[in-house]
Design a protein around this motif. Sequence first.
Motif, short mmCIF file in Angstrom:
data_model
loop_
_atom_site.label_atom_id
_atom_site.label_comp_id
_atom_site.label_asym_id
_atom_site.label_seq_id
_atom_site.Cartn_x
_atom_site.Cartn_y
_atom_site.Cartn_z
N ASN A 118 -2.67 -78.46 21.91
CA ASN A 118 -2.08 -79.17 20.94
C ASN A 118 -0.88 -78.68 20.34
O ASN A 118 0.06 -79.31 19.89
CB ASN A 118 -3.15 -79.38 19.64
N LYS A 119 -0.71 -77.17 20.27
CA LYS A 119 0.45 -76.29 19.95
C LYS A 119 1.43 -76.95 20.81
O LYS A 119 2.74 -77.11 20.59
CB LYS A 119 0.31 -75.11 19.75
N ARG A 148 6.75 -80.49 22.30
CA ARG A 148 7.64 -81.27 23.11
C ARG A 148 8.76 -81.82 22.57
O ARG A 148 9.90 -82.06 23.38
CB ARG A 148 6.70 -82.20 23.79
N LEU A 160 1.79 -79.61 22.82
CA LEU A 160 2.03 -80.95 22.66
C LEU A 160 2.99 -81.13 21.60
O LEU A 160 3.80 -81.97 21.59
CB LEU A 160 0.61 -81.67 22.79
N ASP A 161 2.86 -80.48 20.61
CA ASP A 161 3.51 -80.58 19.30
C ASP A 161 4.88 -80.08 19.75
O ASP A 161 6.02 -80.26 18.88
CB ASP A 161 2.92 -79.61 18.36
#
Lengths: 218, 121
Positions: free
Chosen positions: A119-120, A125, A122-123
Amino acid sequence: MKGRPQARLPLQPAAGGRAPHPPEGPSAGGPGPGPGLPWSCRHHGVAGTFDEAERRASHDELAVARALAAEGHQVRTVAERNGARTPDLMACGTAVEVKGYQSLAQRGGHPPTARSVANKLLDARGQGAVAVVRGGESGLTRATAQAGYAMFCERALEKGLGRVRAVRVVGKDFDISWAAAADVRQSRQARQGVRPASQPRRLLPPGLSGPVVPRLSL
Amino acid sequence: MPRTVDLFLDSDQPLGRVAEQLGELSSARFVSSPDQAHFVVRDGDVIAYLTDHDFLDDDDLPLSEFRYVLSASVPRGTSIEDSSELSFLRRINAELRRSGAFPSLLVIDLERPDAAPVDAR
């Protein structure tokens, strides 16, 4: 934070002598800056600088900036623009996004999971070509970082990498880099049944599943 | 490394309709991006973006149950707990809970659910 020296710190290479910018290729694994990082600059062991004039760095940003400068890069913080997603650092012209974690105590004794690492990433990107996750005192482990990167690649395979081209995860006792753009491209080709002539198919590390074939620099 | 506050919410309605409903609930204006991929809302200095997301479930964060996310970045150097961004999203979350419009989950920096009870907001 008071008392921290400001603006253009000349930094020495890290003790222990990691060679900056190791040679690229499948044998270039190991800790530290890996084959996938997008810098074309070569510093030949000369320490870089860190310029904090535009904006004061956070604790995590400072740690990452110092590491990059010790590898020879010219690093500076990037000023915030209201409403716009900006990278945290520029290092020799490359945008770097830093993601950190709360400490293990602040996390109630629960270290980050692989999904949290994913998630980190993905954030990150929307912000930088290089995404650096710093485990700090969170209890993040090497195995979790590896599994999180694989999950990130699986997601990116479907949804895209955004601006991220390379990933680096730094923990208490590890420092791993991956060529995210190349890994996702290879995975996409593998999914489509195309095998690059010069790149043999690799096996997933134990415990990982799915179509992603991460190029681990370990 | 700005920290983020994310209000995850679920609806089977398209993004534009969700933006409309949130605008009615919060009395704020959600403006579409040219490609309609996200909406932006401003409340004083706070800027938040409404879009769909692809985050993964993580322990007590069942993020995949929520189709959309309203995200705001807390300026560097500001305590997230004292930030206008958290206050703004808590306010919207409280309105959502009161109206029952959408299921929602307020998350701090993609690490933990917001601890403050809705009634206290």
